[in-house]
Write an enzyme that holds these catalytic residues in place. Structure first.
Site, PDB file in Angstrom:
ATOM      1  N   SER A 135       0.842  -1.186   0.000  1.00 32.79           N
ATOM      2  CA  SER A 135       0.000   0.000   0.000  1.00 32.79           C
ATOM      3  C   SER A 135       0.879   1.238   0.000  1.00 32.79           C
ATOM      4  O   SER A 135       2.070   1.173   0.333  1.00 32.79           O
ATOM      5  CB  SER A 135      -0.879  -0.005   1.255  1.00 32.79           C
ATOM      6  OG  SER A 135      -1.510   1.234   1.466  1.00 32.79           O
ATOM      7  N   TYR A 151      -1.801  -0.448  10.761  1.00 34.25           N
ATOM      8  CA  TYR A 151      -1.926  -0.754   9.337  1.00 34.25           C
ATOM      9  C   TYR A 151      -0.620  -0.471   8.607  1.00 34.25           C
ATOM     10  O   TYR A 151      -0.157  -1.288   7.798  1.00 34.25           O
ATOM     11  CB  TYR A 151      -3.066   0.069   8.733  1.00 34.25           C
ATOM     12  CG  TYR A 151      -3.366  -0.258   7.297  1.00 34.25           C
ATOM     13  CD1 TYR A 151      -4.033  -1.441   6.958  1.00 34.25           C
ATOM     14  CD2 TYR A 151      -2.993   0.596   6.266  1.00 34.25           C
ATOM     15  CE1 TYR A 151      -4.314  -1.746   5.636  1.00 34.25           C
ATOM     16  CE2 TYR A 151      -3.261   0.301   4.943  1.00 34.25           C
ATOM     17  CZ  TYR A 151      -3.924  -0.875   4.630  1.00 34.25           C
ATOM     18  OH  TYR A 151      -4.199  -1.178   3.316  1.00 34.25           O
TER      19      TYR A 151
END
Length: 268
Positions: free
Chosen positions: A140, A153
Site C-alpha cells: 500500500s 496498518y
C-alpha cells in the site's frame, strides 16, 4: 504448447483479488481464488467463463490451511502453481490509544503473518515452476509513508514490503520473481468500512475530504500482471502512491513536516 499457467489469489471474493482473477482469466490462465467469503468467491467465479477456475475457503492466519488450499488448487490446476498473490487484508485506523488489543492482533495476523505464511507455503510450488514463477504481495501507499492514525496498518504494509525485499534476495537463486504492489486508494469494499470499532467515520469520507484520488481496481490488476512478468521490486499504483514514493526518497524532511501537521490517510 505448454501447460496452462495457474495463479492462486487470496482475498479473491472481492476488490483487488476479484479484478486480478478476471484479468488473468482473460489472459488464459487457470485461476484459483481463496477467501473466507464463500458467496464472494462464487460471484467471482461466476464472472469467469469456462472451467479453468477454482475456489477454496481459506483463513490466511491458519498455516495448516494454507498447505491444504495450495495442494487442492495445484491438483485442480494440473499439478503446478505459477503465481501466488498475497492480497487478503483488512484496514485498521485511528489513534493507537483507541485500538483494542484484538483489533491490533487481527490486523497483524491477516495483513502480515498471512503474507509470511503464504510465501512459506507457496515456496515449493513456485520453486518447482521456476523460472517464470512469481510471488506478488499487495502492500500500500501506507507502506511507503506512515501517517498519523494508521500505526498498525502502516506497520503491516511496511512489513509486506520488507518481506518482499528480503525474499527477492533469498529466492534469487531459485529464479522466483518477487514483487510488492503499492496502491493508494482503490475502489474496493475496504473504503466502505471505518478505521476501528470506536469510529463512525467511513474511510471513504476521509479520503474524499482529503482530496485524494480513488483509483479503479482494474489498474491494480494490471500492475499485478506486470509484476508477475516484470523485473521490478516495487510497483506504485495511483498518483498518491507515486507521489509519496518520490517525496519519501528525495524530500524526507518535507514529508515528515507535512505528516506531523496532518492526520489524513495515505493508503489502500
Amino acid at each position: 504448447m505448454g501447460q496452462q499457467r495457474s495463479i492462486f489469489i487470496t482475498g479473491g471474493g472481492s476488490g483487488i483479488g476479484r479484478a486480478t482473477a478476471l484479468h488473468f482469466a482473460a489472459k488464459g490462465w487457470f485461476v484459483g481464488v481463496a477467501d473466507i467469503n464463500e458467496a464472494g468467491m462464487a460471484e467471482t467465479l461466476g464472472l469467469i467463463a469456462g472451467d479453468a477456475k477454482w475456489s477454496g475457503k481459506l483463513d490466511v492466519r491458519d498455516r495448516a490451511a494454507w498447505d491444504e488450499a495450495l495442494a487442492a488448487f495445484a491438483a485442480a490446476a494440473g499439478g503446478r502453481i505459477d503465481a501466488v498473490i498475497n492480497n487478503a487484508g483488512i484496514g485498521t485506523g485511528g489513534s493507537l490509544s483507541e485500538l483494542d488489543p484484538d483489533e491490533i492482533d487481527r490486523c497483524l495476523d491477516i495483513n502480515l503473518k498471512g503474507v509470511l505464511y503464504g510465501a512459506q507455503a507457496g515456496y515449493p510450488y513456485l520453486k518447482a515452476s521456476a523460472p517464470g514463477s512469481a510471488l506478488v504481495n499487495i502492500s500500500s501507499a501506507a507502506g511507503i509513508v506512515a501517517s498519523a492514525g494508521m500505526s498498525v496498518y502502516c506497520a503491516t504494509k511496511f512489513g509486506v514490503r520488507a518481506v518482499s525485499e528480503s525474499l527477492d534476495a533469498e529466492w534469487a537463486g531459485d529464479r522466483i520473481t518477487v514483487a510488492s504492489v503499492c496502491p493508494a486508494f482503490i475502489e474496493t469494499p475496504l473504503l466502505n468500512g471505518t478505521g476501528n470499532r470506536k469510529s463512525n467515520e467511513a474511510i471513504r469520507d476521509r479520503v474524499t475530504a482529503a482530496g485524494l484520488e480513488i483509483t479503479p481496481v482494474q489498474e491494480v490488476a494490471k500492475a499485478v500482471w506486470d509484476a508477475v512478468h516484470g523485473t521490478k521490486l516495487d510497483y506504485f499504483i495511483g498518483a498518491t502512491s507515486k507521489r509519496m514514493a518520490f517525496a519519501k526518497r528525495w524530500m524526507p524532511g518535507k514529508v515528515r513536516k507535512q505528516l506531523r501537521g496532518s492526520s489524513g490517510p495515505l493508503g489502500r
